[in-house]
Design a protein around this motif. Structure first.
Motif, PDB file in Angstrom:
ATOM      1  N   PHE A 118      35.971  53.323  45.627  1.00 55.33           N
ATOM      2  CA  PHE A 118      36.823  52.579  46.561  1.00 55.33           C
ATOM      3  C   PHE A 118      36.935  53.301  47.903  1.00 55.33           C
ATOM      4  CE2 PHE A 118      37.999  50.910  42.389  1.00 55.33           C
ATOM      5  CZ  PHE A 118      37.754  49.564  42.634  1.00 55.33           C
ATOM      6  N   GLU A 119      36.907  54.624  47.863  1.00 52.81           N
ATOM      7  CA  GLU A 119      36.929  55.368  49.133  1.00 52.81           C
ATOM      8  C   GLU A 119      35.676  55.078  49.953  1.00 52.81           C
ATOM      9  OE1 GLU A 119      37.678  59.602  48.843  1.00 52.81           O
ATOM     10  OE2 GLU A 119      37.030  59.905  50.913  1.00 52.81           O
ATOM     11  N   ALA A 122      36.184  51.815  51.621  1.00 53.81           N
ATOM     12  CA  ALA A 122      37.231  51.840  52.659  1.00 53.81           C
ATOM     13  C   ALA A 122      36.738  52.498  53.938  1.00 53.81           C
ATOM     14  CB  ALA A 122      38.473  52.555  52.137  1.00 53.81           C
ATOM     15  N   MET A 130      37.258  42.949  57.250  1.00 53.80           N
ATOM     16  CA  MET A 130      37.430  41.834  56.313  1.00 53.80           C
ATOM     17  C   MET A 130      36.357  41.853  55.219  1.00 53.80           C
ATOM     18  SD  MET A 130      40.286  40.629  57.078  1.00 53.80           S
ATOM     19  CE  MET A 130      40.377  39.301  55.869  1.00 53.80           C
ATOM     20  N   MET A 132      34.906  44.534  54.190  1.00 51.84           N
ATOM     21  CA  MET A 132      35.265  45.680  53.361  1.00 51.84           C
ATOM     22  C   MET A 132      36.332  45.287  52.339  1.00 51.84           C
ATOM     23  SD  MET A 132      37.624  48.125  52.646  1.00 51.84           S
ATOM     24  CE  MET A 132      38.794  48.163  54.005  1.00 51.84           C
ATOM     25  N   ALA A 133      37.361  44.566  52.804  1.00 52.43           N
ATOM     26  CA  ALA A 133      38.444  44.171  51.905  1.00 52.43           C
ATOM     27  C   ALA A 133      37.911  43.284  50.780  1.00 52.43           C
ATOM     28  CB  ALA A 133      39.527  43.437  52.681  1.00 52.43           C
ATOM     29  N   VAL A 136      36.114  45.424  48.226  1.00 56.93           N
ATOM     30  CA  VAL A 136      37.061  46.130  47.354  1.00 56.93           C
ATOM     31  C   VAL A 136      37.601  45.173  46.288  1.00 56.93           C
ATOM     32  CG1 VAL A 136      39.327  47.273  47.223  1.00 56.93           C
ATOM     33  CG2 VAL A 136      37.751  47.873  49.062  1.00 56.93           C
ATOM     34  N   MET A 137      37.945  43.950  46.705  1.00 56.06           N
ATOM     35  CA  MET A 137      38.478  42.959  45.763  1.00 56.06           C
ATOM     36  C   MET A 137      37.479  42.643  44.660  1.00 56.06           C
ATOM     37  SD  MET A 137      41.513  41.600  46.246  1.00 56.06           S
ATOM     38  CE  MET A 137      41.393  39.907  45.662  1.00 56.06           C
ATOM     39  N   ALA A 140      36.933  45.658  42.372  1.00 56.35           N
ATOM     40  CA  ALA A 140      38.108  45.899  41.525  1.00 56.35           C
ATOM     41  C   ALA A 140      38.177  44.859  40.407  1.00 56.35           C
ATOM     42  CB  ALA A 140      39.387  45.872  42.362  1.00 56.35           C
ATOM     43  N   GLN A 141      37.989  43.598  40.767  1.00 59.68           N
ATOM     44  CA  GLN A 141      38.124  42.548  39.755  1.00 59.68           C
ATOM     45  C   GLN A 141      37.033  42.622  38.687  1.00 59.68           C
ATOM     46  OE1 GLN A 141      38.441  38.955  42.076  1.00 59.68           O
ATOM     47  NE2 GLN A 141      40.635  39.262  42.415  1.00 59.68           N
TER      48      GLN A 141
END
Lengths: 289, 289
Positions: A118-119, A122, A130, A132-133, A136-137, A140-141
């Motif tokens: 995740f780093e 980020a 956007m 990048m976000a 991450v989503m 993560a999911q």
């Protein structure tokens, strides 16, 4: 730069982030041990191939996404090998992390690799916050609960298993992450790329079952017969070797047919074809009878 | 809404994200078990207090940051309690996760909580993508390698320990994350808030050492004497009970003096003071001699 070099370079840069400064030396070394030398790097290869098929307009995003995805995959291998799961002494032909280091260090290696993934993403906020976000989503999911690889492993502690949820989470999740993250890294929508990832995941599961049935430990570089030992569902026990091989071909055909229209569609179809050949096990002489 | 309700509500919303859809039921239940009922929620309380002192202009960001930080803290407790680390049967007065569920589920619970923490942050990209990215960076760096709580635990596998790196990573890291994430969630710079977090972390370490020396297992809700058993450095063994108590007061004075100038500076100083009183253990009658 050949694709495999690009991937190794992105992974190596990511690992270095986790090792600078005053890091505890053994854990630092274990991070590297867990990630290199790699296996086929199939997930980042798929991710990069999709990004390139979509134009790869911000290559730093695809590099970060590919590295992050592979770190999560390696973390899952380290934790899965631990005594409370598969209790595997070897991985990729060398001692597993808890055997080479220790159980505490293997646990921390997995945790650190998850966090590092995740780093790595980020850090690319400056390129495109956007995208990048969304990366991450997706990651993560497809890693955590309720439908990532953690959920997949979690099903193995249940008496009643939802087989379709189990397979999609356990093996499919990171392939769906691969195709969707590749598309998002290149500025495309994630949703149309889900089916390709899901089908590659299914193919991989069947291929893994075939390898588990046909190869020995020395060839595989990890213990065989794990599904039987742990009483897990397996395509070969359900369909036989021929049935499973034919199922594998069907799934890969479906995968190619599902590729969304994009500039690099033909090249991507070729890549899936090449992975298909690589996946399909050749029964070794001693098991052909 | 009182601060503690705001924190519980943010944490409960975060946990629900990890439990929807077709989740394996035991792992789903273990996530909840690991996070509720909570302890003092000291890290999210500090985070929220700093955010409020800085104006709290986008409360969704502070809520997400507080929940994410607490999920990481709970994940670390679950993994630390496992047999390969502290082998603790109890936590917060009830069986630890591996005792209540199983070792595989405890490992997966920790992994899932770590992943969920980053998902909770990423969901706030729509509110402010650049703040979100910085929150992910700070949380990742204070959780993983080379200077987060994983690094702190990693030092415990070394024969030669860098004591200052060890303490700052093991206990300090999540307090530094608390003050810095609180500031960033409210649109302020992270850097000026590092010292406050570091000093609170030091104070917490000394207070923990004092509690470990003065209280029994029933009062603490977890096994005592762990530092002695695992041969870890401890302020009480170095300075005695009186020396450690006086050191705790000095550190907290320094913490208050370090608070950067901000609209809610006075209220924040009061919060630190209140935490100080809460932290300072009262020697129970049977150990006063």
């Amino acid at each position: 730069m050949p694709l495999s070099d690009r991937i190794e370079s992105a992974i190596s840069e990511a690992i270095q982030l986790g090792q600078g400064g005053k890091a505890p030396p053994k854990l630092s070394s274990a991070l590297n041990y867990a990630v290199t030398p790699g296996g086929a790097r199939i997930r980042p290869t798929i991710l990069m191939s999709v990004a390139m098929a979509c134009g790869d307009d911000k290559p730093e995003m695809a590099n970060a996404a590919a590295a992050a995805l592979e770190l999560i995959h390696c973390a899952s291998l380290v934790h899965d090998d631990m005594p409370c799961f598969d209790d595997a002494d070897t991985r990729r032909g060398k001692p597993s992390v808890h055997k080479a280091y220790s159980e505490p260090l293997a646990l921390l290696t997995g945790d650190s690799l998850i966090v590092l993934a995740f780093e790595v993403l980020a850090r690319q906020a400056k390129v495109d916050p956007m995208r990048m976000a969304e990366l991450v989503m997706i990651l993560a999911q497809r890693t955590g609960m309720p439908r990532g690889i953690c959920a997949g492993q979690g099903w193995e502690s249940e008496a009643q298993v939802d087989l379709s949820a189990y397979h999609q989470a356990k093996t499919g999740a990171l392939f769906i992450a691969a195709t969707q993250m590749g598309a998002v890294a290149a500025g495309q929508e994630a949703e149309p790329w889900m089916e390709l990832g899901a089908r590659i995941g299914e193919a991989f599961q069947v291929a893994d079952d075939l390898r588990d049935a046909l190869y020995d430990e020395a060839t595989l570089g990890k213990p065989v017969g794990q599904d039987e030992i742990h009483n897990r569902p397996n395509a070969v026990s359900q369909l036989g070797v021929q049935g499973a091989t034919s199922r594998l071909k069907d799934i890969l055909g479906g995968a190619i047919a599902s590729i969304p229209s994009c500039p690099g569609e033909a090249a991507l179809a070729q890549m899936v074809q090449a992975q298909a050949q690589r996946l399909t096990p050749v029964a070794p002489a001693h098991s052909r009878g």
